[in-house]
Design a protein around this motif. Structure first.
Motif, short mmCIF file in Angstrom:
data_model
loop_
_atom_site.label_atom_id
_atom_site.label_comp_id
_atom_site.label_asym_id
_atom_site.label_seq_id
_atom_site.Cartn_x
_atom_site.Cartn_y
_atom_site.Cartn_z
N ILE A 97 0.88 -1.37 0.00
CA ILE A 97 -0.01 -0.20 0.12
C ILE A 97 0.91 1.35 -0.04
O ILE A 97 1.68 1.42 0.68
CB ILE A 97 -0.78 0.24 1.31
N GLY A 98 1.01 2.24 -0.94
CA GLY A 98 1.76 3.13 -1.16
C GLY A 98 1.04 4.61 -1.16
O GLY A 98 1.24 5.70 -1.82
N SER A 99 -0.17 4.60 -0.31
CA SER A 99 -0.74 5.87 -0.25
C SER A 99 -0.71 6.10 1.42
O SER A 99 -1.36 5.50 2.01
CB SER A 99 -2.07 5.86 -0.72
N ALA A 100 -0.55 7.30 1.65
CA ALA A 100 -0.61 7.63 3.21
C ALA A 100 -1.96 7.53 3.93
O ALA A 100 -2.13 6.94 4.85
CB ALA A 100 0.12 8.85 3.52
N GLY A 101 -2.69 8.00 3.12
CA GLY A 101 -4.09 7.94 3.41
C GLY A 101 -4.75 6.74 3.50
O GLY A 101 -5.34 6.37 4.54
N ASP A 102 -4.37 5.66 2.56
CA ASP A 102 -4.82 4.42 2.59
C ASP A 102 -4.34 3.76 3.95
O ASP A 102 -5.08 2.88 4.76
CB ASP A 102 -4.52 3.41 1.37
N VAL A 103 -2.94 3.97 4.28
CA VAL A 103 -2.37 3.40 5.42
C VAL A 103 -3.14 3.71 6.71
O VAL A 103 -3.50 3.10 7.66
CB VAL A 103 -0.97 3.57 5.48
N GLU A 122 -6.75 3.04 11.33
CA GLU A 122 -7.93 3.41 11.94
C GLU A 122 -8.78 2.25 12.34
O GLU A 122 -9.18 2.00 13.34
CB GLU A 122 -8.67 4.65 11.25
N LYS A 123 -8.88 1.52 11.28
CA LYS A 123 -9.91 0.25 11.47
C LYS A 123 -9.28 -0.66 12.27
O LYS A 123 -10.02 -1.31 13.15
CB LYS A 123 -9.83 -0.56 9.94
N ILE A 124 -7.90 -0.99 12.26
CA ILE A 124 -7.23 -2.13 13.26
C ILE A 124 -7.46 -1.58 14.39
O ILE A 124 -7.55 -2.26 15.48
CB ILE A 124 -5.94 -2.30 12.48
N GLU A 125 -7.15 -0.23 14.79
CA GLU A 125 -7.20 0.20 16.07
C GLU A 125 -8.64 -0.12 16.98
O GLU A 125 -8.68 -0.48 17.88
CB GLU A 125 -7.10 1.69 16.09
N GLY A 126 -9.83 0.46 16.10
CA GLY A 126 -10.90 0.17 16.41
C GLY A 126 -11.26 -1.39 16.90
O GLY A 126 -11.94 -1.26 17.70
N LEU A 127 -10.98 -2.14 15.99
CA LEU A 127 -11.14 -3.73 16.08
C LEU A 127 -10.17 -4.30 17.44
O LEU A 127 -10.69 -5.20 17.78
CB LEU A 127 -10.64 -4.19 14.91
N GLY A 128 -9.15 -3.54 17.68
CA GLY A 128 -8.22 -3.99 18.66
C GLY A 128 -7.41 -5.20 18.13
O GLY A 128 -7.13 -6.01 19.06
N LEU A 129 -7.00 -5.14 17.13
CA LEU A 129 -6.14 -6.08 16.49
C LEU A 129 -4.28 -5.53 16.62
O LEU A 129 -4.17 -4.13 16.43
CB LEU A 129 -6.10 -6.36 15.27
N ASP A 130 -3.35 -6.07 16.68
CA ASP A 130 -2.23 -5.82 16.74
C ASP A 130 -1.60 -5.52 15.20
O ASP A 130 -1.75 -6.39 14.62
CB ASP A 130 -1.05 -6.78 17.40
N ALA A 131 -1.20 -4.30 15.10
CA ALA A 131 -1.06 -3.80 13.67
C ALA A 131 -0.08 -4.68 12.99
O ALA A 131 0.06 -4.91 11.91
CB ALA A 131 -0.78 -2.34 13.67
N ILE A 132 1.23 -5.22 13.60
CA ILE A 132 2.37 -5.79 13.14
C ILE A 132 1.63 -7.31 12.57
O ILE A 132 1.97 -7.43 11.79
CB ILE A 132 3.39 -6.02 13.98
N SER A 133 1.24 -8.04 13.54
CA SER A 133 0.68 -9.12 13.13
C SER A 133 -0.43 -9.32 12.08
O SER A 133 -0.37 -10.10 11.31
CB SER A 133 0.09 -9.79 14.56
N GLY A 159 -1.91 -3.81 -2.37
CA GLY A 159 -1.92 -2.32 -2.37
C GLY A 159 -3.25 -1.72 -3.49
O GLY A 159 -3.48 -0.41 -3.39
N GLU A 160 -3.76 -2.72 -4.15
CA GLU A 160 -4.60 -2.13 -5.06
C GLU A 160 -5.95 -1.48 -4.54
O GLU A 160 -6.49 -0.41 -5.04
CB GLU A 160 -5.15 -3.27 -6.08
N ASP A 161 -6.38 -2.18 -3.64
CA ASP A 161 -7.67 -1.60 -3.09
C ASP A 161 -7.63 -1.83 -1.60
O ASP A 161 -7.81 -2.86 -1.02
CB ASP A 161 -8.93 -2.49 -3.66
N VAL A 162 -7.62 -0.71 -0.81
CA VAL A 162 -7.68 -0.75 0.62
C VAL A 162 -8.85 -1.22 1.38
O VAL A 162 -8.59 -1.83 2.37
CB VAL A 162 -7.02 0.59 1.21
N GLU A 163 -9.89 -0.98 0.78
CA GLU A 163 -11.12 -1.68 1.11
C GLU A 163 -10.88 -3.15 1.33
O GLU A 163 -11.75 -3.67 2.42
CB GLU A 163 -12.29 -1.46 0.08
N VAL A 164 -10.52 -3.75 0.54
CA VAL A 164 -10.17 -5.46 0.48
C VAL A 164 -9.69 -5.66 1.88
O VAL A 164 -10.07 -6.41 2.85
CB VAL A 164 -9.43 -6.03 -0.77
N TYR A 165 -8.76 -4.95 2.36
CA TYR A 165 -8.08 -5.20 3.46
C TYR A 165 -8.58 -4.77 4.64
O TYR A 165 -8.73 -5.34 5.74
CB TYR A 165 -6.54 -4.48 3.47
#
Ligand code: SF4
Ligand code: SF4
Ligand code: SF4
Ligand code: SF4
Lengths: 589, 140
Positions: free
Chosen positions: A332-338, A343-354, A384-390
């Motif tokens: 993923i090469g867009s800062a906005g997408d990252v 934000e999504k992962i924080e909200g879900l309470g997942l470790d970002a690295i894993s 990186g194509e579609d951040v929605e997928v991730y």
């Protein structure tokens, strides 16, 4: 004499609904606090071979004698048996957690047992209550949980609110615990242990003070440290761009894991660099309690949610690790997408690295045909194509939406064992790798470190030194072992590791002295070695052996800045480490 | 010329609490967040930023006016001076200051009132607070 409240250990039993305080002078006098005391409490509390998600697995929080009193002694250590690696679990967080525990009058908090119904724990100094959290269970976002608790609990501005998200409730093995919205007990699955106890959150308010006997001596060392922190450049990197300043240098070296480490250079690194984030998105920086640095970088991201200029503005924390795991690792090469993914992962309470490493593996596995749209529930991940997928993938992991996502929720090791693709399943000792493909020291550190991460011995920094001035494998191992020991001392106090340049051991010794705790440099290093052994013993007891660790082929395929690594060399270095760290009686070949 | 501590750049505050620790260290020989004449807290969730409260050194201080025993007296040029011996712990001053710049010391059951010494400002890494002279206001 140091303030005796540090000796207080608060034991809370969720099965019985009871709590008590015990004075554990024995532990704190010998092991200072933090990691040292925690590993001893873990030995006491955690029976051998126990299921990490059973009530027998304890949660241990510790702080140290410098906590609250000195700048940057601002972290809390959490220890538990890891549901992810099934052995030693340790994780650190800042925010207000450390000061709150200390000023509530404790050196440690131990949580035993499990509740039948969702609960949260409220600690206001010596008042401890286990309260109903039924209404909070199943909430979509961990941010919302914080908002509710802020209203119903006292101590605004001086409390810590630790909570889990959906991932922790659903026992995702790398679920985290979110602290003050932007800090985390991130790694190794503390969130799942919370979830297994039906423990949604802990609120701690501390309004006690710590008396200082020798204010003059204390103030002198305090001001010396404060001056060095604020007036010299020693720590400026953490404030200016923050850890995200690493993106470009690591990329330049060819050490930035990209697309599941098929590459170690990311052609779009510039777009997700600390510089770009600072220029385009940085809204403000904030600090943990009693830290004058303020390394917490908060981005502000405006998202249109409907046509007609309908915007929502999100405040999102960022650091190097999530940028690597949710950026370059996924292509993923867009800062906005990252930022959106963070934000999504924080909200879900997942470790970002894993989570990033898991999704990177899933992407490669999908492209190689090991899994199909049947498994992914019609998602087609493509670098990186579609951040929605991730974003959807992360949600499905947190919900354990089907058999496949449930395997992903158990970690890369589990998923690849089931679906194939172990050669590119990037874990060490069961823990998903951090973002440093710098060379042998980093990799050996991931394998030998008690947490199986870069945090234990900072091999990445040794590798980078070796690039400037070549060093032998022996020398690297020597430095690795020493760094691990020093860190064991710092994390017993619990000093933020960003301040390791300020808290050299002689200064640590002087800071302790102002509180009446006398430790020579040798004694401190000895303590570091002792803690190293205690952690290794726990790992060995639970079946871990660095000699038998699976090392994915991918590590040897993609060249590091120091060239291609070989399995023979890494195995040789692991053996050197065990010798140098004096762990031969614990780990046998 | 009298001084006071002024909040000059609240948006720059990182919430490190160094100012509070400085005041508590200086005034009470202790470290904590309970007893300090300057108070920092989040404005409802860290994302909203911080609030810093410290005595504004009012020219005609309502807190002093509310004091039944003259324990709290106006300081020439603005602000107040506390004579603790005369204080009966009635809490009227605490109620009278609408910015809540008087902190209640639960331990000793006394008000904590700023002394305008500026020690806290020396520990603010971001120049959020500054010691300023309030001489000009007297002339007005
Ligand atoms: S304590 Fe409050 S009322 Fe009294 S002088 Fe200060 S700001 Fe004014
Ligand atoms: S608490 Fe003390 S200083 Fe304040 S109004 Fe009452 S007597 Fe005066
Ligand atoms: S000026 Fe002095 S008394 Fe007032 S808040 Fe600052 S340190 Fe405390
Ligand atoms: S010292 Fe400055 S930055 Fe830190 S909390 Fe106080 S006002 Fe804010």
């Amino acid at each position: 004499m140091t303030d005796p409240s540090i000796y207080n250990v608060l034991y809370i039993d969720l099965t019985e609904g009871k709590h008590e305080v015990q004075e554990r002078r024995d532990l704190f006098e010998k092991y200072l606090g933090g990691a040292g005391v925690a590993v001893k409490l873990l030995e006491e509390e955690c029976p051998k071979g126990v299921d990490p998600l059973s009530p027998e697995n304890p949660i241990i929080f510790t702080v140290g004698p410098l906590t609250g009193l000195f700048p940057l002694a601002s972290k809390t250590v959490a220890m538990f048996k890891s549901p992810l690696t099934r052995n030693f679990g340790e994780s650190h967080a800042g925010g207000r957690s450390a000061a709150a525990i200390r000023f509530a009058g404790y050196g440690a908090i131990v949580i035993r047992g499990a509740s039948r119904n969702p609960v949260y724990i409220s600690i206001v100094n010596d008042k401890v209550k286990i309260k109903d959290a039924t209404t909070l269970w199943g909430m979509r976002s961990s941010y919302a949980v914080g908002r509710v608790l802020r209203e119903v609990e006292p101590g605004a501005g001086k409390r810590t609110i630790m909570r889990i998200g959906m991932a922790g409730e659903n026992l995702v093995r790398y679920a985290n615990v979110v602290v003050e919205s932007y800090r985390h007990f991130g790694r190794l699955g503390l969130g799942a242990v919370f979830g297994s106890k039906k423990l949604k959150a802990i609120v701690i308010v501390g309004t006690r003070s710590v008396k200082i006997d020798d204010v003059k001596a204390y103030t002198k060392v305090y001001e010396e440290i404060y001056k060095e922190v604020t007036e010299t450049g020693v720590m400026s990197k953490y404030h200016v761009l923050g850890t995200s300043e690493n993106v470009l240098p690591l990329n330049m070296l060819g050490a930035l894991p990209t697309r599941n480490l098929m590459q170690a250079r990311f052609e779009l690194a510039e777009n997700i660099s600390g510089e770009t984030l600072a220029e385009k998105y940085l809204a403000k920086k904030i600090a943990c309690t009693h830290c004058p640095i303020g390394c917490i970088h908060l981005a502000s991201l405006r998202i249109a949610f409907a046509p007609g200029h309908e915007y929502e503005t999100l405040i999102i924390p960022y650091d190097y690790e999530p940028i690597y795991a949710l950026g370059s690792m996924l292509g993923i090469g867009s800062a906005g997408d990252v930022l959106r993914l963070i934000e999504k992962i924080e909200g879900l309470g997942l470790d970002a690295i894993s989570t990033g490493v898991v999704m990177a593996w899933a992407t490669e596995a999908y492209q190689r045909g090991l899994i199909t749209e049947r498994e992914t529930m019609r998602l087609r991940p493509n670098w990186g194509e579609d951040v929605e997928v991730y974003i959807r993938m992360a949600e499905r992991i947190a919900r354990r939406a089907n058999e496949f996502y449930s395997a992903l929720a158990d970690g890369v090791e589990a998923a690849a064992s089931k679906y194939g693709g172990l050669d590119f399943a990037l874990t060490c000792g069961g823990n998903e790798i951090p973002g440093y493909h710098t060379g042998p020291a980093a990799l050996v550190g991931f394998i030998t470190g008690p947490r199986n991460s870069h945090l234990d011995s900072a091999g990445y920094s040794i590798d980078q030194k070796a690039l400037v001035k070549p060093m032998s494998d022996e020398e690297m191992i020597k430095q690795l072992v020493e760094e691990e020991r020093v860190r064991n001392v710092l994390t017993s106090l619990v000093i933020c590791l960003f301040a390791r340049g300020i808290y050299k051991l002689d200064r640590v010794s002087r800071a302790l002295e102002t509180l009446g705790i006398r430790r020579s440099l040798e004694e401190l290093m000895q303590l570091g070695a002792e803690i190293q052994r205690a952690k290794a013993s726990f790992k060995a007891r639970e079946g871990f052996n660095p000699y038998n660790v699976r090392i994915a082929k991918r590590f040897f395929e993609t060249p590091t800045p120091q060239g291609r690594l070989t399995e023979e060399r890494i195995m040789r270095m692991i053996s050197m480490y065990i010798d140098a760290a004096d762990l031969k009686d614990i780990y046998r070949a | 010329m009298p001084h006071r501590v002024s909040v000059v750049g609240i948006e720059r505050c990182i919430g490190c609490y160094s100012c509070m620790f400085a005041c508590s260290r200086l005034r009470f020989n202790e470290v904590g967040m309970a007893r300090s004449a300057i108070q920092v807290r989040s404005a409802g969730g860290i994302e909203r930023g911080f609030i810093v409260i410290v005595c504004r050194a009012c020219i005609d201080p309502p807190c002093a006016k509310s004091c039944p025993t003259s324990a709290l007296k106006p300081r020439p040029g603005g602000g107040v001076i506390l004579n603790e011996d005369k204080c009966t712990s009635c809490k009227s001053c605490y109620e009278a200051c609408i910015v809540r710049a008087i902190v209640w010391d639960d331990e000793r059951d006394k008000p904590i009132v700023c002394r305008y010494c500026g020690f806290c400002t020396k520990f603010c890494p971001h120049n959020v607070i500054a010691l300023e002279s309030i001489g000009r206001e007297i002339l007005v």
